[in-house]
Design a protein around this motif. Sequence first.
Motif, mmCIF file in Angstrom:
data_model
loop_
_atom_site.group_PDB
_atom_site.id
_atom_site.type_symbol
_atom_site.label_atom_id
_atom_site.label_comp_id
_atom_site.label_asym_id
_atom_site.label_seq_id
_atom_site.Cartn_x
_atom_site.Cartn_y
_atom_site.Cartn_z
ATOM 1 N N THR A 149 0.826 -1.213 0.000
ATOM 2 C CA THR A 149 0.000 0.000 0.000
ATOM 3 C C THR A 149 0.859 1.260 0.000
ATOM 4 N N SER A 150 1.999 1.233 0.695
ATOM 5 C CA SER A 150 2.867 2.412 0.690
ATOM 6 C C SER A 150 3.514 2.630 -0.668
ATOM 7 N N ARG A 151 3.661 1.563 -1.451
ATOM 8 C CA ARG A 151 4.278 1.680 -2.777
ATOM 9 C C ARG A 151 3.266 2.079 -3.852
ATOM 10 N N PHE A 152 2.090 1.420 -3.817
ATOM 11 C CA PHE A 152 1.129 1.633 -4.895
ATOM 12 C C PHE A 152 -0.019 2.573 -4.519
ATOM 13 N N LEU A 153 -0.221 2.812 -3.236
ATOM 14 C CA LEU A 153 -1.318 3.679 -2.799
ATOM 15 C C LEU A 153 -0.805 4.791 -1.901
ATOM 16 N N ALA A 154 0.355 5.304 -2.227
ATOM 17 C CA ALA A 154 0.969 6.317 -1.361
ATOM 18 C C ALA A 154 0.145 7.589 -1.293
ATOM 19 N N ASP A 155 -0.601 7.905 -2.355
ATOM 20 C CA ASP A 155 -1.375 9.146 -2.380
ATOM 21 C C ASP A 155 -2.746 9.002 -1.723
ATOM 22 N N VAL A 156 -3.126 7.767 -1.367
ATOM 23 C CA VAL A 156 -4.426 7.552 -0.729
ATOM 24 C C VAL A 156 -4.323 7.936 0.748
ATOM 25 N N ALA A 160 -8.018 5.559 4.692
ATOM 26 C CA ALA A 160 -8.530 4.719 3.607
ATOM 27 C C ALA A 160 -7.615 3.529 3.360
ATOM 28 N N ARG A 161 -6.302 3.736 3.481
ATOM 29 C CA ARG A 161 -5.356 2.629 3.296
ATOM 30 C C ARG A 161 -5.535 1.573 4.393
ATOM 31 N N LEU A 164 -8.669 -0.380 3.753
ATOM 32 C CA LEU A 164 -8.483 -1.346 2.682
ATOM 33 C C LEU A 164 -7.667 -2.547 3.163
#
Length: 214
Positions: A149-156, A160-161, A164
Amino acid sequence: MSTSMTEAVPVTVAIARRADPARASEMVAWMRAGTALAEAFPGFLGAGWVQSGPGSPEWHMLYRFADAETLHRWEESPQRHWWLSSAQGIVEHTRVERRTGIEGWFDPPMEHWVDPVEPIPPASPPRWKQAVTIWLAFFPLSLTATLLTSRFLADVPLAARVLLMTLCLTPLMTYLVLPRITRALHWWLHGEPRPTPRRRSSNRPAGRPGGMHE
C-alpha cells in the motif's frame, strides 16, 4: 436387614473406545492408570479391558462398583476427570453401557440402559501459545500489505489505506492463513510430541562408488 442394604445393587459400566492401533501401548498404559485411580475409591469391585482384535482400533473396558452411589463418586471425581482429559487427542469414547447386579458380568441384565456419549471437548491451548500463533500469521501479512500500500497507494489517505488493508487481511487471516498455521502447529499448541516426517524409502541397489576400479 435395612432398606438401603437391600437396595444396594452392584453396577457395571461397559465403555467402547477407539484409538489408533499404532498407539496400543499408550492405550494400555492409560487404562491401567485409570484402573489404579479407581481402585482407591470405596466400592470398587474390579475392572478389565480387551482389544477387539490384533491391530483393531476398538477397545472395550469394564469397571464395577458396589452400588450407584459409589459409582457416582468415582465418575464425578477430579481424579477421573483428570484421567479422561489426559487422553484427549488419543482416545475417542463411542459408547457407554450400564448394567446392575451380577449379570453385569455374565447374565442377562436386571436393569440395562445406554448413555449417549458426548465427546470431550479438547482443552484450549494456553493463551500465550494462541497469541504467538496469531502473531506468526499476522506479522508477514501485515508487513506485506504495508509495503504494497505504501508503494502503490501512497497518495491515498492513511485512514482509507488502513480500511483497505483490514478489509483484505481479515478474510485472509480467518479463512486461509490461521487454519493452515494452526494445523501445522497443532502438536505444539496442545503439548504433543512433534510428528516425525515420513522418509521415502529408496529401492535403488547399493552400487560401488564411481571411479573405483580394480
